[in-house]
Each structure stands twice: as structure tokens, then as C-alpha cells.
Design a protein around this motif. Sequence first.
Motif, PDB file in Angstrom:
ATOM      1  N   LEU A   1     -46.789  39.075  31.524  1.00 36.70           N
ATOM      2  CA  LEU A   1     -45.625  38.242  31.808  1.00 36.70           C
ATOM      3  C   LEU A   1     -45.899  36.821  31.329  1.00 36.70           C
ATOM      4  CD1 LEU A   1     -45.040  39.440  35.490  1.00 36.70           C
ATOM      5  CD2 LEU A   1     -43.548  39.969  33.555  1.00 36.70           C
ATOM      6  N   LEU A   2     -44.835  36.099  30.960  1.00 37.80           N
ATOM      7  CA  LEU A   2     -44.967  34.710  30.524  1.00 37.80           C
ATOM      8  C   LEU A   2     -43.691  33.950  30.857  1.00 37.80           C
ATOM      9  CD1 LEU A   2     -46.671  32.574  28.900  1.00 37.80           C
ATOM     10  CD2 LEU A   2     -45.370  33.293  26.882  1.00 37.80           C
ATOM     11  N   TYR A   3     -43.868  32.757  31.427  1.00 40.10           N
ATOM     12  CA  TYR A   3     -42.746  31.855  31.686  1.00 40.10           C
ATOM     13  C   TYR A   3     -42.880  30.662  30.741  1.00 40.10           C
ATOM     14  CZ  TYR A   3     -39.468  28.814  34.181  1.00 40.10           C
ATOM     15  OH  TYR A   3     -38.405  27.986  34.516  1.00 40.10           O
ATOM     16  N   PRO A   4     -42.188  30.652  29.606  1.00 39.10           N
ATOM     17  CA  PRO A   4     -42.395  29.622  28.571  1.00 39.10           C
ATOM     18  C   PRO A   4     -42.130  28.197  29.037  1.00 39.10           C
ATOM     19  CG  PRO A   4     -41.168  31.490  27.676  1.00 39.10           C
ATOM     20  CD  PRO A   4     -41.224  31.679  29.152  1.00 39.10           C
ATOM     21  N   HIS A   5     -41.126  28.003  29.894  1.00 35.15           N
ATOM     22  CA  HIS A   5     -40.786  26.647  30.347  1.00 35.15           C
ATOM     23  C   HIS A   5     -41.951  26.000  31.101  1.00 35.15           C
ATOM     24  CE1 HIS A   5     -38.091  23.359  31.563  1.00 35.15           C
ATOM     25  NE2 HIS A   5     -38.657  23.450  32.758  1.00 35.15           N
ATOM     26  N   GLY A   6     -42.802  26.820  31.720  1.00 37.30           N
ATOM     27  CA  GLY A   6     -43.957  26.284  32.427  1.00 37.30           C
ATOM     28  C   GLY A   6     -44.983  25.678  31.494  1.00 37.30           C
ATOM     29  N   LEU A   7     -44.932  26.043  30.214  1.00 39.81           N
ATOM     30  CA  LEU A   7     -45.861  25.506  29.211  1.00 39.81           C
ATOM     31  C   LEU A   7     -45.216  24.439  28.337  1.00 39.81           C
ATOM     32  CD1 LEU A   7     -47.469  28.900  28.136  1.00 39.81           C
ATOM     33  CD2 LEU A   7     -48.380  27.231  29.757  1.00 39.81           C
ATOM     34  N   SER A   8     -43.898  24.477  28.233  1.00 41.51           N
ATOM     35  CA  SER A   8     -43.181  23.477  27.450  1.00 41.51           C
ATOM     36  C   SER A   8     -41.816  23.221  28.092  1.00 41.51           C
ATOM     37  CB  SER A   8     -43.004  23.950  26.000  1.00 41.51           C
ATOM     38  OG  SER A   8     -42.198  23.042  25.275  1.00 41.51           O
ATOM     39  N   SER A   9     -41.591  22.002  28.533  1.00 41.46           N
ATOM     40  CA  SER A   9     -40.342  21.664  29.233  1.00 41.46           C
ATOM     41  C   SER A   9     -39.134  21.711  28.311  1.00 41.46           C
ATOM     42  CB  SER A   9     -40.472  20.269  29.855  1.00 41.46           C
ATOM     43  OG  SER A   9     -40.740  19.304  28.854  1.00 41.46           O
ATOM     44  N   LYS A  10     -39.347  21.777  26.987  1.00 45.01           N
ATOM     45  CA  LYS A  10     -38.233  21.806  26.042  1.00 45.01           C
ATOM     46  C   LYS A  10     -37.576  23.176  25.938  1.00 45.01           C
ATOM     47  CE  LYS A  10     -40.224  18.084  23.245  1.00 45.01           C
ATOM     48  NZ  LYS A  10     -40.746  17.678  21.919  1.00 45.01           N
ATOM     49  N   LEU A  11     -38.252  24.200  26.422  1.00 44.05           N
ATOM     50  CA  LEU A  11     -37.693  25.549  26.377  1.00 44.05           C
ATOM     51  C   LEU A  11     -36.818  25.816  27.591  1.00 44.05           C
ATOM     52  CD1 LEU A  11     -40.788  27.525  25.064  1.00 44.05           C
ATOM     53  CD2 LEU A  11     -38.766  26.833  23.790  1.00 44.05           C
ATOM     54  N   ASP A  12     -35.906  26.754  27.437  1.00 43.85           N
ATOM     55  CA  ASP A  12     -34.914  27.056  28.470  1.00 43.85           C
ATOM     56  C   ASP A  12     -35.590  27.471  29.772  1.00 43.85           C
ATOM     57  OD1 ASP A  12     -32.799  28.277  30.026  1.00 43.85           O
ATOM     58  OD2 ASP A  12     -31.628  28.308  28.177  1.00 43.85           O
ATOM     59  N   GLN A  13     -35.153  26.863  30.874  1.00 44.08           N
ATOM     60  CA  GLN A  13     -35.742  27.112  32.183  1.00 44.08           C
ATOM     61  C   GLN A  13     -35.480  28.538  32.687  1.00 44.08           C
ATOM     62  OE1 GLN A  13     -34.357  24.405  35.174  1.00 44.08           O
ATOM     63  NE2 GLN A  13     -36.160  24.666  36.479  1.00 44.08           N
ATOM     64  N   SER A  14     -34.483  29.192  32.126  1.00 46.54           N
ATOM     65  CA  SER A  14     -34.122  30.529  32.621  1.00 46.54           C
ATOM     66  C   SER A  14     -34.885  31.649  31.897  1.00 46.54           C
ATOM     67  CB  SER A  14     -32.620  30.755  32.462  1.00 46.54           C
ATOM     68  OG  SER A  14     -32.269  30.796  31.078  1.00 46.54           O
ATOM     69  N   TRP A  15     -35.617  31.335  30.842  1.00 49.05           N
ATOM     70  CA  TRP A  15     -36.266  32.375  30.043  1.00 49.05           C
ATOM     71  C   TRP A  15     -37.556  32.877  30.691  1.00 49.05           C
ATOM     72  CZ3 TRP A  15     -35.982  30.133  24.361  1.00 49.05           C
ATOM     73  CH2 TRP A  15     -34.653  30.200  23.926  1.00 49.05           C
ATOM     74  N   MET A  16     -37.745  34.181  30.561  1.00 44.01           N
ATOM     75  CA  MET A  16     -38.987  34.803  30.981  1.00 44.01           C
ATOM     76  C   MET A  16     -39.263  35.978  30.052  1.00 44.01           C
ATOM     77  SD  MET A  16     -40.515  37.501  32.857  1.00 44.01           S
ATOM     78  CE  MET A  16     -39.252  38.177  33.921  1.00 44.01           C
ATOM     79  N   LEU A  17     -40.522  36.178  29.670  1.00 44.88           N
ATOM     80  CA  LEU A  17     -40.914  37.256  28.771  1.00 44.88           C
ATOM     81  C   LEU A  17     -41.776  38.261  29.504  1.00 44.88           C
ATOM     82  CD1 LEU A  17     -41.810  35.061  25.696  1.00 44.88           C
ATOM     83  CD2 LEU A  17     -40.132  36.894  25.619  1.00 44.88           C
TER      84      LEU A  17
END
Length: 627
Positions: free
Chosen positions: A459-475
Motif C-alpha cells: 500500500l502507498l499513500y502518495p500525498h504523505g510523501l508529497s503534498s502536491k499530490l491529490d489527498q484522496s489518492w491511495m495505491l
Amino acid sequence: MRTSLQAVALWGQKAPPHSITAIMITDDQRTIVTGSQEGQLCLWNLSHELKISAKELLFGHSASVTCLARARDFSKQPYIVSAAENGEMCVWNVTSGQCVEKATLPYRHTAICYYHCSFRMTGEGWLLCCGEYQDVLVIDAKTLAVVHGFRSSQFPDWINCMCIVHSMRIQEDSLLVVSVAGELKVWDLSSSINSIQEKRDVYEKESKFLESLNCQTIRFCTYTERLLLVVFSKCWKVYDYCDFSLLLTEVSRNGQFFAGGEMIAAHRILIWTEDGHSYIYQLLNSGLSKSLYPADGRVLKESIYPHLLCSTSVQENKSRPFVMGYMNERKEPFYKVLFSGEVSGRITLWHIPDVPVSKFDGSPREIPVTTTWTLQDNFDKHDTVSQSITDYFSGLKDGAGTAVVTSSEYIPSLDKLICGCEDGTIIITQALNAAKARLLEDSPPHKVLKGHHQSVTSLLYPHGLSSKLDQSWMLSGDLDSCVILWDIFTEEILHKFFLEAGAVTSLLMSPEKFKLRGEQIICCVCSDHSVALLHLEGKSCLLRARKHLFPVRMIKWHPVENFLIVGCADDSVYIWEIETGKLKFYPFHSLYIYDVQAFDQMESFREDAVMTSLALTFVWVAFNGFS
């Protein structure tokens, strides 16, 4: 005004993993400290009866712990220091469990010795460190800043092990080390304090090649001040400390590898092996002289030989290697204790007799295990207050059966805990509410996402690593090499990436400084040794790198050339051009790989090092002609 938060962890019925890589007993002999592959430290209470119980887990490292040592005069301040694979160092108060100092240096330490000379030094003393760098570093025990170092006038090299010799006979403290090439070096320690503080180079006063490799331990006999024990992986040797003449060599038998040893009395040696066995030897005179230790101070030239008195053993298992140590003359009731830690997390203690003796027929006597304990034993001993959050979700029943949790991700900014399950479902819950519910043995509120047909492996939550990415996204990635992009607020599937590879073992994101088409990209590492790059905005797969022959261990990015550098388990390196998907440079091997930050701070480097055009990312050492 700063506020403090008290964190509560719900472990449930299963203890957290604690694969022991380092172990020590504090000077007051009341606490055992272990470091682990997972990065945490564990403090264990040690009673007068040599009973063990887990006390605290300390979280401060993000990589495997490599070594532990005391960091103060323990009677005044109960401080120890820990070092990790990635250069992190922490000083801990073992009474309160607090981290009192932390630093990250570009050095990987494998051994640390604390040194303080009260009548010549100011401050809290030094940490003498050796490891995967040349010679010995001197680090301030209070601030963890590099003070200076001890230098080699000839053959500077990495140091395998070291010890401090406090000699009453010559009234001088000395530092003894053995390099990876098997060279013994001696520095005057107490007389070099002013030079080190003034940052003047201090060189060894003598050296000698010991004609063996893979040194594990060097120990000075404080009882006689004449013998020096040096343990190598395939033999152990005893030297005369006066002139380093060789007195005894004992070679390993039955394929065992030695891992350490101690001088436990004037004529007695304790040796242990990687597989957890140990042996106590009595050193006997060969008969060439009347006295093993001449009273007139002559240099020892006569030979000695070992007589095996006792041994210890452990149950046969695959938990290798063991890390072991020895505690001499416990303050009360004056026990001598051999201790070991295993990758499985088990600690074992043996009470060593004051006078070890063999059996009547002369064969070695076996010393039984005194105590053995694990974290899980602590959990089994006490009634579990409640299930952990993941324990509860693992018990949820669905049409396909039990939903065993196989991966998890915590999002602090949203207080969401995301659990991927074996049946392909993903469970999302408010972490704090779920913790409260489990303490009250209630059912935590949660949402279930369905989209995978195989077990969710990452699992990965991209916004946790970069604030510029959408807060709702999860992989999420699964066993079937499918990666799904989710909107965790609406519970919708935004896109599915079918990688046509092995199971997705990890999901990574490129650093802020690396962008392609103005966006950061996602890296998927798969079990078939392949790597895939995903562009989330364009919902496309940019690269499928499939030519790696061994498991992928490291991913690095070149911020200018758009190169992806892949390091594998066999030390091979592949360089891929992201835009074209071509293998730019065919795999080559490197002896050592340094981060550039570490390279910048190193004062010397081997002459055969070759700087490549990838210098912004890596330095490849001793590679044959890459340019």
C-alpha cells in the motif's frame, strides 16, 4: 505552547517482530538491551535470579541496529548508545527510555567503545567507533559530533574489531584494533587526548600482521596483563602482549565459525561460535618451562596449549547467526553470565561456574541453560487486554472466508489506518476510534474497498510523501501484479495498472527533486525481479524493466539524466533510461556503493575509485573502467 501526546500501541495477542542483531547488559547488571533488524531497541529487566522480562520497546532508528555500547559512566548517568545501518546514532537513558541525543552521520559503525579519562579530559567522554570506513573515528559522547580520528601511517583500512587496554603496569591506556586485512595496530590513548582535541593527527605506535582474516574479537587479559586473545572466524590465537609473539593457535573444527571470546580468568578462555555454541578452555604450559608466567618479566616464548573444560549448546535451529556476549563478576551475587540473542528474538543466559571443571574422565562438562525468553513469552504470560486492530480485522468473515491482514498503511494527517487483506479486500478505519473500540471490546467502524482478486501485498499513500499530490489518492498492489489507484474518500477505483509481472512487493515514489513531465512517478518492485514505473496523472505505465537476474534491493534516481538505477541482491547494478525504456548500461558489479553525501564528507578515498557521470547519485568503487 508545546503539548505532549501519549501514544498507546495495541499489539494484540502476537508480539511485534524483534530480530536481534546486537545485545548488551548494562553496567548495573539490571537491564539487557537488544537492537533489532526492525530498528527498535528492547529493554529487558534482569533479576538477581537471572530471570528476564521485557520492559520497553524504544523506537528511534529507521534501519537495522548494528551495535550497542555504554555512553557514560553508568553509575552517574545510565546512558547507552546505538548505531544503525544508515548512519543513525542515538543516545538513550535506559532508566526512562528517552532518547537524549540523536544524529545521522555518513558512517556505518560496527563497533563502539566508550572512553573517558577523568584527570585528562573535560566533557562526557568519547565514543571510539570503527566500521565501514578507514581507521577509528572519535565522536563526542554528548553531542554525537565527530571530534577527530586515529590515523594509520601505513595501510589505512576498515577496522573489524577493537578494545581499550587499561594497563596498571605501564600506566597508559592503549587502543588495540585489527583491520579487515588482519593487521594489528596500537595507538597510545590517554597520552593522545590533547592531540585529538586539537585535531592533530595521531598515528599508531606499532603494528603487526597477524596472518589471519575475518577478525571477530580482540581481548586483553586484565588478570595477568601479559596475554592477548584474538578470535578469527576460522581460528583463535593467543599472543604475548609485550612483543605480540604468537603463543597458541587453535583451528576451528567441524565447520564451525568462531564469533567472539573473552578472557574470563588468568588462565581461562571462553570462545563462542556463530551457531550459539561456546567452549571454556584452560591454558596449560606445554612443559617447555616451569612457569607459564615468568616472575622476572621475561618475554613469553614458551608454547601453551588449551584443555577443554566445559561447553554450552543450544537447540538446533536455523536462527543464525547468534550475537553473544559475556558479563563478568555481577555485583551481587557475583555471577558470571554468558548471554546470546537470536534472529528469532530469543535471549538465552548461561550461568558460568566460578571454577569450571571437566568431568571425572576428563571429557568436557556441559553447562545447562539458565534462562531463555522472548517477547512472545511476555505476551503469553499475561492475559491480553484486547485484540489489536489488525487482529480484529483478521477475524472478519466474508463470503470467501477469513480476511487475514497482509499489509497496512497509516495516514497520520487523516488518522486513517488502511489494511490490505489476503482475500483482496482493503479495510479503512479511523485509527484512534478503532483503538478506543478495541480497548472497549467493541466493533470499530470501517469501510471495505473491493477491487483486487488476489492478496493485497503493498500500500502507498502518495500525498504523505508529497503534498502536491491529490489527498484522496491511495495505491494498492497485489499478488497478481495489479496496482489500483483509489479515491479513498469516494471509495472509487480511478484506474487499474496491469503490470504482467510478479507480485508487487513494494510501492515507492520518486523524490521531490526528480520529476518527469512535471510530476513525480511511482516505482513498483515485483517478486519476479522486475521494476515498473507509473505516471499517475497520465494513468500510464512508463517503464517495465525485466532483465534483473536477482531480487531488487535498492532504487535510486538521477535527477538530471532521467535515469533509474537498480541495485540487486548480487551487487549488480542496472541503469535504465526512463524516457525510452532502454537499458542504458549493462549490469556491472561494484565492491562498495556510497551515497554522495557520505562521499563528500570522507577525507580519503581509494585511488582506484572511478567517478562516473552519475556522481550526483552514486560513486561506484573499484569498477573496471566504467565512464
